[in-house]
Design a protein around this motif. Structure first.
Motif, mmCIF file in Angstrom:
data_model
loop_
_atom_site.group_PDB
_atom_site.id
_atom_site.type_symbol
_atom_site.label_atom_id
_atom_site.label_comp_id
_atom_site.label_asym_id
_atom_site.label_seq_id
_atom_site.Cartn_x
_atom_site.Cartn_y
_atom_site.Cartn_z
ATOM 1 N N ALA A 152 2.039 3.665 11.389
ATOM 2 C CA ALA A 152 1.277 2.782 11.735
ATOM 3 C C ALA A 152 1.877 1.457 11.546
ATOM 4 O O ALA A 152 1.720 0.565 12.403
ATOM 5 C CB ALA A 152 -0.166 2.687 10.993
ATOM 6 N N ASP A 153 2.511 1.182 10.281
ATOM 7 C CA ASP A 153 3.413 -0.196 10.270
ATOM 8 C C ASP A 153 3.907 -0.524 11.384
ATOM 9 O O ASP A 153 4.347 -1.474 11.886
ATOM 10 C CB ASP A 153 4.306 -0.027 9.043
ATOM 11 C CG ASP A 153 3.537 0.108 7.677
ATOM 12 O OD1 ASP A 153 2.645 -0.301 7.571
ATOM 13 O OD2 ASP A 153 4.268 0.868 6.735
ATOM 14 N N ILE A 154 4.872 0.714 11.956
ATOM 15 C CA ILE A 154 5.859 0.567 12.871
ATOM 16 C C ILE A 154 5.474 0.220 14.515
ATOM 17 O O ILE A 154 5.853 -0.617 15.188
ATOM 18 C CB ILE A 154 6.701 1.767 12.907
ATOM 19 C CG1 ILE A 154 7.719 1.801 11.502
ATOM 20 C CG2 ILE A 154 7.886 1.579 14.187
ATOM 21 C CD1 ILE A 154 8.532 3.306 11.274
ATOM 22 N N ASN B 42 -0.022 11.507 3.239
ATOM 23 C CA ASN B 42 -0.071 10.828 4.724
ATOM 24 C C ASN B 42 0.952 9.658 4.587
ATOM 25 O O ASN B 42 0.657 9.066 5.648
ATOM 26 C CB ASN B 42 -1.432 10.283 4.512
ATOM 27 C CG ASN B 42 -2.588 11.212 5.012
ATOM 28 O OD1 ASN B 42 -1.932 12.240 5.486
ATOM 29 N ND2 ASN B 42 -3.678 10.976 4.947
ATOM 30 N N TYR B 43 1.735 9.645 3.604
ATOM 31 C CA TYR B 43 2.534 8.489 3.614
ATOM 32 C C TYR B 43 3.222 8.174 4.867
ATOM 33 O O TYR B 43 3.538 6.941 5.361
ATOM 34 C CB TYR B 43 3.526 8.494 2.360
ATOM 35 C CG TYR B 43 4.623 7.585 1.970
ATOM 36 C CD1 TYR B 43 4.429 6.682 0.950
ATOM 37 C CD2 TYR B 43 5.677 7.351 2.911
ATOM 38 C CE1 TYR B 43 5.511 5.660 0.746
ATOM 39 C CE2 TYR B 43 6.798 6.246 2.576
ATOM 40 C CZ TYR B 43 6.488 5.619 1.556
ATOM 41 O OH TYR B 43 7.479 4.650 1.256
ATOM 42 N N PRO B 44 3.927 9.307 5.607
ATOM 43 C CA PRO B 44 4.776 9.049 6.743
ATOM 44 C C PRO B 44 3.749 8.417 8.118
ATOM 45 O O PRO B 44 4.067 7.844 8.809
ATOM 46 C CB PRO B 44 5.277 10.458 6.963
ATOM 47 C CG PRO B 44 5.186 11.202 5.956
ATOM 48 C CD PRO B 44 3.965 10.665 5.174
ATOM 49 N N TYR C 250 0.988 -1.296 0.025
ATOM 50 C CA TYR C 250 0.031 -0.159 0.032
ATOM 51 C C TYR C 250 0.770 1.215 0.007
ATOM 52 O O TYR C 250 0.368 2.332 -0.331
ATOM 53 C CB TYR C 250 -0.988 -0.133 1.151
ATOM 54 C CG TYR C 250 -2.058 -0.795 0.730
ATOM 55 C CD1 TYR C 250 -2.719 -0.982 -0.663
ATOM 56 C CD2 TYR C 250 -3.275 -1.056 1.905
ATOM 57 C CE1 TYR C 250 -3.803 -1.649 -1.014
ATOM 58 C CE2 TYR C 250 -4.595 -1.599 1.284
ATOM 59 C CZ TYR C 250 -4.669 -1.881 -0.180
ATOM 60 O OH TYR C 250 -5.896 -2.540 -0.477
ATOM 61 N N HIS C 251 2.315 1.154 0.258
ATOM 62 C CA HIS C 251 3.062 2.248 0.244
ATOM 63 C C HIS C 251 3.315 2.525 -1.107
ATOM 64 O O HIS C 251 3.824 3.590 -1.733
ATOM 65 C CB HIS C 251 4.284 2.037 0.982
ATOM 66 C CG HIS C 251 4.254 2.932 2.501
ATOM 67 N ND1 HIS C 251 4.278 2.074 3.502
ATOM 68 C CD2 HIS C 251 3.941 4.107 2.929
ATOM 69 C CE1 HIS C 251 3.981 2.572 4.644
ATOM 70 N NE2 HIS C 251 3.544 3.960 4.186
ATOM 71 N N ALA C 252 3.424 1.262 -2.185
ATOM 72 C CA ALA C 252 3.683 1.545 -3.450
ATOM 73 C C ALA C 252 2.562 2.019 -4.370
ATOM 74 O O ALA C 252 2.832 2.175 -5.609
ATOM 75 C CB ALA C 252 4.145 0.209 -3.919
ATOM 76 N N ASP D 32 17.825 7.652 3.934
ATOM 77 C CA ASP D 32 16.741 8.449 3.195
ATOM 78 C C ASP D 32 15.393 8.112 3.769
ATOM 79 O O ASP D 32 14.256 8.929 3.852
ATOM 80 C CB ASP D 32 16.306 7.844 1.664
ATOM 81 C CG ASP D 32 16.125 6.417 1.586
ATOM 82 O OD1 ASP D 32 16.827 5.608 2.554
ATOM 83 O OD2 ASP D 32 15.186 6.365 0.705
ATOM 84 N N GLN D 33 15.103 7.133 4.753
ATOM 85 C CA GLN D 33 14.046 6.779 5.356
ATOM 86 C C GLN D 33 14.006 7.481 7.091
ATOM 87 O O GLN D 33 13.173 7.027 7.889
ATOM 88 C CB GLN D 33 13.708 5.348 5.365
ATOM 89 C CG GLN D 33 13.454 4.915 3.932
ATOM 90 C CD GLN D 33 12.148 5.690 3.482
ATOM 91 O OE1 GLN D 33 11.099 5.696 4.093
ATOM 92 N NE2 GLN D 33 12.294 5.953 2.065
ATOM 93 N N LYS D 34 15.327 8.036 7.343
ATOM 94 C CA LYS D 34 15.578 8.185 8.788
ATOM 95 C C LYS D 34 14.396 9.459 9.180
ATOM 96 O O LYS D 34 13.854 9.322 10.183
ATOM 97 C CB LYS D 34 16.679 8.862 9.024
ATOM 98 C CG LYS D 34 17.117 9.305 10.410
ATOM 99 C CD LYS D 34 18.693 9.558 10.308
ATOM 100 C CE LYS D 34 19.149 10.064 11.668
ATOM 101 N NZ LYS D 34 19.540 11.358 11.698
HETATM 102 N N1 TRP Z 1 9.228 3.932 3.212
HETATM 103 C C1 TRP Z 1 9.864 2.797 3.116
HETATM 104 C C2 TRP Z 1 10.811 2.895 1.719
HETATM 105 O O1 TRP Z 1 10.589 3.750 0.816
HETATM 106 C C3 TRP Z 1 9.091 1.518 2.900
HETATM 107 C C4 TRP Z 1 8.385 1.311 4.212
HETATM 108 C C5 TRP Z 1 7.000 1.430 4.339
HETATM 109 C C6 TRP Z 1 9.029 0.887 5.507
HETATM 110 N N2 TRP Z 1 6.591 1.221 5.853
HETATM 111 C C7 TRP Z 1 7.946 0.843 6.352
HETATM 112 C C8 TRP Z 1 10.331 1.037 6.134
HETATM 113 C C9 TRP Z 1 7.967 0.655 7.860
HETATM 114 C C10 TRP Z 1 10.525 0.750 7.268
HETATM 115 C C11 TRP Z 1 9.329 0.760 8.295
HETATM 116 O O2 TRP Z 1 11.627 2.312 1.580
#
Ligand code: TRP
Length: 333
Positions: A141-143, A134-136, A44-46, A156-158
């Motif tokens: 939520a994933d984390i 809203n991506y972040p 869903y992030h893609a 890049d994801q820090k």
């Molecule tokens: N945004 C991350 C990327 O582009 C992928 C991702 C989605 C992610 N949810 C996450 C990474 C949760 C770590 C934790 O690579």
């Protein structure tokens, strides 16, 4: 046991740069006995980048098979598909309600889109949809859904992980300490590889060597590596792209022999042949496993569902505590 969670966005075919820079170290890391690894496919992030359903299906399938072929052990790691855990999206909505809009305004990806629009004289939010904005929060939520201790990501994801920490604090300040504060985990010795043109191997430079292409495509791709105009018989520089790539696959003896051959004037064409042989030797067994999984995707599907079945109760348990805290009836109890 500490929980390490990371998401894999299925937005492209795996290449050697992904493999050595991220996949291989992540798989090795997951074998440690003192950690609990959660690696999931962030489909869903893609979505924003894959508006075509067939492509989404295809790349999700590819990424699942590729990670398994590279040696990910689904019995050791919780390996699942984000979209199989609906509670993540429920948490996403809840988190939206404690996240200040200003925090999202500062996200790098959103700011980059706004700046690009400004530079072209377009409206600042042109082509920016709420999925991008809203991506972040979805990532938070994933984390937070699995109470991860650490989030291994590239630099890049820090910022996204820092935002997840902020969102976690906003929630806990409002509703009590329910969510665990995650820490970012940056692996600084992750390799970057030279691509076909000598720049960093990256999909955006279109200079990659795909991991699971067939032998003839692999050979053709390697032939595209840019070299200088030195003729056979002339000594070759040891810091050339071919040698850098060769070193990743060679034994100590092979490294010495290849250095010697290059300094003694091995022709670029022959050097490419030898590079092909050594890469193919390494990849062949992985490619066989990859092709097997692609042809028996029902087995992979079952693994992904088993992964989701392991993770979902963890998320459901958290969600039921959250529902209680925010005052929403929890019909699962
Ligand atoms: N945004 C991350 C990327 O582009 C992928 C991702 C989605 C992610 N949810 C996450 C990474 C949760 C770590 C934790 O690579």
């Amino acid at each position: 046991m500490k929980r390490y969670l990371t998401g894999i966005k299925p937005t492209g075919y795996m290449h050697l740069g992904n493999y050595f820079g991220a996949v291989k170290p992540a798989i090795e890391f997951s074998k440690r006995d003192d950690i609990d690894a959660f690696y999931f496919i962030a489909d869903y992030h893609a979505l924003n980048m894959l508006p075509n359903g067939a492509e989404m299906t295809d790349l999700t399938k590819h990424i699942a098979c590729a990670w398994l072929a590279c040696g990910l052990d689904p019995n050791k790691v919780c390996f699942y598909r984000q979209s199989d855990i609906p509670e993540i999206f429920e948490l996403n909505w809840i988190l939206c309600n404690v996240t200040p809009k200003g925090l999202m305004n500062r996200a790098h990806a959103y700011k980059a889109a706004v700046e690009a629009n400004a530079a072209e004289g377009r409206d600042q939010d042109d082509r920016v949809n709420m999925g991008l904005y809203n991506y972040p929060i979805l990532m938070a939520a994933d984390i937070l859904a699995v109470s991860a201790d650490y989030v291994p990501v590239g630099l890049d994801q820090k910022q996204h992980v820092e935002m997840a920490r902020d969102i976690c604090t906003y929630f806990n300040n409002k509703y009590g300490k329910i969510l665990k504060t995650p820490d970012v985990y940056i692996d600084t010795n992750c390799a970057t590889l030279a691509g076909l043109d000598g720049r960093k191997m990256s999909k955006s430079y279109n200079n990659t060597i795909q991991l699971f292409c067939d032998e003839s495509t692999l050979r053709k791709t390697i032939n595209k590596i840019v070299t200088d105009s030195r003729m056979p018989g002339e000594p070759k520089p040891l810091d050339c792209t071919i040698n850098k790539l060769y070193k990743l696959f060679a034994t100590e003896e092979e490294k010495v022999a290849f250095d010697k051959a290059l300094s003694e004037g091995l022709g670029w064409g022959d050097a490419k042949k030898q590079l092909y042989e050594i890469i193919n030797r390494y990849i062949s067994p992985m490619r066989d496993r990859y092709n097997y999984y692609m042809q028996h995707f029902d087995e992979v599907e079952a693994m992904l569902r088993a992964g989701a079945a392991k993770v979902r109760p963890i998320v459901q348990d958290l969600l039921s505590r959250i529902r209680h805290a925010i005052g929403v009836v929890d019909i699962s109890k």
